[in-house]
Design a protein around this motif. Structure first.
Motif, PDB file in Angstrom:
ATOM      1  N   THR A 201     -19.419  45.465 -44.279  1.00  0.00           N
ATOM      2  CA  THR A 201     -18.179  45.840 -43.599  1.00  0.00           C
ATOM      3  C   THR A 201     -18.392  46.092 -42.114  1.00  0.00           C
ATOM      4  OG1 THR A 201     -18.570  48.138 -44.232  1.00  0.00           O
ATOM      5  CG2 THR A 201     -17.116  46.853 -45.646  1.00  0.00           C
ATOM      6  N   GLN A 205     -22.889  49.876 -41.261  1.00  0.00           N
ATOM      7  CA  GLN A 205     -23.322  49.872 -42.656  1.00  0.00           C
ATOM      8  C   GLN A 205     -24.709  49.253 -42.795  1.00  0.00           C
ATOM      9  OE1 GLN A 205     -21.333  47.308 -45.665  1.00  0.00           O
ATOM     10  NE2 GLN A 205     -20.954  49.204 -46.799  1.00  0.00           N
ATOM     11  N   ASP A 365     -19.885  50.338 -51.310  1.00  0.00           N
ATOM     12  CA  ASP A 365     -18.503  49.895 -51.462  1.00  0.00           C
ATOM     13  C   ASP A 365     -18.373  48.621 -52.283  1.00  0.00           C
ATOM     14  OD1 ASP A 365     -19.560  48.096 -49.707  1.00  0.00           O
ATOM     15  OD2 ASP A 365     -18.078  48.361 -48.135  1.00  0.00           O
TER      16      ASP A 365
END
Length: 493
Positions: A201, A205, A365
């Protein structure tokens, strides 16, 4: 019947705008439940008859009955035939008033882990939601070809349908990984294949993954001084010891790393366009660091955050492309080159890191949104990404030239602009006896955003000055803001 104060509490709760989306009976039920949980209605207390409460609240008896039925089903009240409704004997709620007295005060710090304390103390990484001059690192989103992007998005949705609504590959959509590999090989001289690309993302990250997968708490990492604040905060939050290494006009001083008596497990670099100085890491230093990493089996973390925008000649090939030993993690992002809301970054990994990094990513995620990935893949494959970069490179070069000219004209006795060879911001060094903090705060009060330079140094005592972002602002906006800044800073002298 409820005391007047309790009845007013129920009325206030059900009338609050935050509860407006709930059915009326649910609002009443939750209001009464909260009185019980807070101890305002103690065990054994009688509740008003449904008819009486309905009259007091101006609702139907059926609404009250539905509220009571739910409270009874949840165990908060008891309903006795012929006697009425009573608060249940729930021992967990009886000390509520005492617990209320022992509740932490709003100013009391939360009970966090050491890692949580480090993250909170570091302040996180905050982006400008609505950037204003001279917020750094922001591209011009007004010039982005949105109709073209929307057309490509519709094509993807039409061809793949509901497939775009499902979970994506944690490593990233294969078409995008292939497009990224082709792009960095051609434009950055990388050594990439689709199976070595991990779509994320953001570059932040990627830094978090490197800090937590490649190193343990207490491990040392060499880091540029000054350095990108997001990297330093990611490493510090992971419990790493950041060892600052001086930066000069040729980038990080590699000799200090090689001669360091205390060894480190990694080095963090922004070699194409050092943040914040703008220096480019010299070739001999790149080769020396590659050899050092191979000899000591350490890692090179290369953040190539805005290399697309190089205004003087062709940019130097990335370190990863020179590293035949596969000790370099190459990090890139599309939030600087396209638009921040895209939320797509990537890492080109050594083969042995692909599986562990991908598995670790699933704990954060899971995956990046497939729709955006597939649209971006077509944007790159169709030549639109390259065309947009070429256009914006010319636009940004003109804005940098305009900013430097205006700073020299309106602030000649206050700051010295250090015009970089690329990037989205220009460093300026204060050349008067003026506090950096005072300058930054005064600028913010008149609607101008500056990032102080000294705090980017490990000890916080580097050259006083600030970064001025220019990419997102038109020449007229730049001129207006420089004039306002000049007037503000002159008033501080």
């Amino acid at each position: 019947m409820f005391k007047h104060s309790l009845l007013e509490s129920v009325k206030a709760w059900i009338a609050h705008p935050a509860q407006a989306a709930m059915p009326l009976h649910a609002r009443i039920q939750r209001a009464v439940r909260q009185l019980i949980v807070d101890g305002a209605l103690g065990p054994g207390n009688r509740l008003p008859a449904s008819r009486a409460l309905a009259t007091s609240l101006g609702v139907s008896r059926d609404t009250i009955e539905a509220s009571y039925a739910q409270l009874h089903a949840e165990g908060f009240i008891e309903r006795r035939v012929g006697s009425g409704s009573f608060v249940a004997q729930i021992t967990e709620f009886t000390p509520s008033r005492r617990a209320q007295r022992n509740k932490p005060s709003p100013g009391q710090p939360p009970n966090l882990s050491k890692r949580g304390d480090a993250m909170l103390g570091g302040g996180g990484v905050r982006e400008h939601l609505s950037p204003r001059p001279f917020a750094h690192g922001v591209p011009d989103t007004r010039a982005f070809p949105l109709p073209l992007w929307e057309r490509l998005e519709r094509q993807v949705r039409k061809e793949l349908g509901t497939q775009t609504l499902l979970h994506g590959d944690p490593q990233g959509a294969e078409p995008l990984r292939r497009a990224i590999a082709d792009y960095v090989n051609l434009e950055r001289g990388a050594r990439a294949t689709a199976d070595r690309v991990l779509v994320l993302t953001s570059s932040q990250q990627a830094l978090w993954l490197c800090a937590n997968i490649l190193l343990d708490p207490g491990d040392r990492i060499f880091i540029e001084d000054p350095a990108y604040y997001g990297a330093r905060k990611a490493f510090t939050a992971a419990g790493l010891e950041c060892v600052p290494i001086r930066v000069d006009r040729q980038g990080i001083v590699a000799d200090e790393i090689i001669a360091a008596p205390q060894k480190a497990k990694a080095v963090f670099l922004t070699p194409s366009h050092q943040f914040p100085t703008g220096a480019t890491l010299a070739l001999d230093r790149r080769l020396a660091l590659i050899e050092w990493a191979a000899r000591h089996r350490t890692w090179i973390i290369e953040d190539d955050y805005d290399s697309e925008f190089h205004y003087a000649g062709k940019p130097t090939a990335c370190v990863q492309g020179l590293d035949a030993n596969d000790r370099t993690v190459y990090i890139g992002t599309f939030t600087k080159s396209l638009f921040p809301g895209l939320r797509i970054g990537y890492a080109v990994l050594p083969p042995q890191l692909v599986k562990p990094m991908t598995v670790a990513r699933t704990l954060l995620d899971g995956h990046t949104a497939p729709m955006a990935q597939l649209t971006l893949a077509r944007f790159i494959e169709g030549g639109h990404f390259g065309a947009h970069i070429r256009t914006m490179r010319g636009v940004y070069a003109g804005r940098l030239e305009k900013l430097a000219l205006l700073v020299r004209k309106h602030l000649p006795d206050v700051v010295e602009p250090r015009v970089p060879a690329g990037g989205l911001q220009m460093p300026c060094v204060l050349n008067v006896d003026l506090s950096e903090r005072a300058a930054v705060d005064a600028a913010r009060r008149v609607g101008i955003e500056l990032l102080g330079l000294s705090a980017l140094h490990h000890a916080g005592n580097g050259e006083a000055g600030f970064l001025m972002g220019f990419a997102a602002y038109t020449p007229l906006e730049i001129e207006s803001a420089v004039r306002k800044l000049a007037k503000t800073l002159q008033s501080l002298r």
